[in-house]
Design an enzyme around this catalytic site. Structure first.
Site, short mmCIF file in Angstrom:
data_model
loop_
_atom_site.label_atom_id
_atom_site.label_comp_id
_atom_site.label_asym_id
_atom_site.label_seq_id
_atom_site.Cartn_x
_atom_site.Cartn_y
_atom_site.Cartn_z
CG ASN A 17 3.66 27.53 13.61
OD1 ASN A 17 3.94 26.43 14.07
ND2 ASN A 17 4.34 28.62 13.91
CE LYS B 226 2.71 30.21 17.05
NZ LYS B 226 3.07 31.55 17.45
CG HIS C 185 8.13 31.04 13.78
ND1 HIS C 185 8.03 31.67 15.00
CD2 HIS C 185 6.89 31.06 13.23
CE1 HIS C 185 6.77 32.04 15.19
NE2 HIS C 185 6.06 31.68 14.13
CD GLU D 53 6.48 31.61 18.41
OE1 GLU D 53 6.39 30.39 18.17
OE2 GLU D 53 5.49 32.36 18.40
CD GLU E 205 4.95 34.35 10.75
OE1 GLU E 205 3.76 34.02 10.77
OE2 GLU E 205 5.81 33.84 11.48
N GLY F 65 0.98 36.37 17.77
CA GLY F 65 0.38 35.95 19.03
C GLY F 65 -0.08 37.11 19.91
CB SER G 289 -2.76 38.72 15.23
OG SER G 289 -1.92 38.63 16.37
N GLY H 128 -2.19 30.79 16.49
CA GLY H 128 -3.28 30.56 17.44
C GLY H 128 -4.60 30.14 16.81
#
Ligand code: PEP
Length: 251
Positions: free
Chosen positions: A8, A10, A94, A96, A166, A172, A212, A234
């Site tokens: 992902n 982002k 997600h 976010e 998740e 993150g 993570s 990330g």
């Protein structure tokens, strides 16, 4: 069952960055066995990435869609549009999107229906916040999110949905869930699925972990019985790192 490894990206990377990532990543992915890699870049890169990925086994996914087919919805992108751009997958729900764009389970369920109608495979994200975990409401949260987001989805359609567990506190932050926490949540999700669809479909459902994940902890997650893959934010931005994640030996 092959493991699924989802990147992902982002809101990261322009066309030049994407091209250099794919060039480096394609070399390494040739060696990867028994797993499927999916890259979910920003919308602006989809058409070009489809061309870049031609001839490779790497799949393309979108990070979001709107549930309407077309019309006066300025700034939105439909399921058929991302399908036309070459996507096989779409990430929905997600944290976010839930946190910054106020996406409710009701809205996400409409998006799930629209994605399935357009033959996209759905990666449905669910997960608890730290506060909810500390209140011992993790299972309640997972159950509510799963049942509400899968409302009106048929048993047959569930075959095209992967569930991404998740935990919000792990996204993150560098604080991944422990193997025990992931195992417990995945087992619970599979048991919930067996109430929604038949036992066989629940046993074969793809349930992936996100939060993570990196090249150092990937093996710990892949060893867990009910973990069928990972969703990586990330650590998916660097081709060498993501290739290492994809190359982890799956026994
Ligand atoms: C994510 O964005 O879904 C995610 C898991 O991010 P990260 O790997 O950076 O925690």
């Amino acid at each position: 069952m092959p493991k699924i490894l989802i990147a992902n990206w982002k809101m990261n990377k322009d066309l030049k960055d994407a091209a250099s990532f794919i060039k480096a990543f394609k070399k390494d992915i040739k060696k990867i066995k028994n797993s499927a890699a999916v890259i979910c870049p920003p919308f602006t890169l989809l058409h070009e990435m489809k061309k870049m990925l031609r001839g490779s086994s790497i799949k393309l996914g979108a990070q979001n869609i709107y549930f309407e087919e077309k019309g006066a919805f300025t700034g939105e992108i439909s399921a058929s549009m991302v399908k036309d751009a070459g996507c096989e997958y779409v990430i929905l729900g997600h944290s976010e999107r839930r946190q910054y764009f106020n996406e409710s389970d009701e809205l996400i369920s409409k998006k799930v229906k629209s994605a399935l109608k357009n033959s996209l495979k759905v990666i449905l994200c669910i997960g608890e916040t730290l506060e909810q975990r500390n209140n011992n409401s993790t299972f309640n949260v997972l159950q509510n999110q799963l049942e509400r987001c899968l409302k009106d989805v048929s048993e047959k359609e569930i075959e095209n949905i992967s569930i991404a567990y998740e935990p919000v506190w792990a996204i993150g932050t560098g604080k991944n869930a422990t193997s025990e926490q992931a195992e417990e949540a995945h087992k619970f999700i599979r048991s919930l699925l067996s109430k929604i669809c038949n036992k066989n479909a629940a046993a074969n459902a793809i349930i992936i972990y996100g939060g993570s994940v990196n090249e150092n902890n990937i093996a710990d997650f892949m060893r867990i019985k009910d973990v069928n893959g990972v969703l990586v934010g990330g650590a998916s931005l660097n081709p060498e790192t993501f290739a290492k994640i994809c190359s982890v030996r799956v026994l």
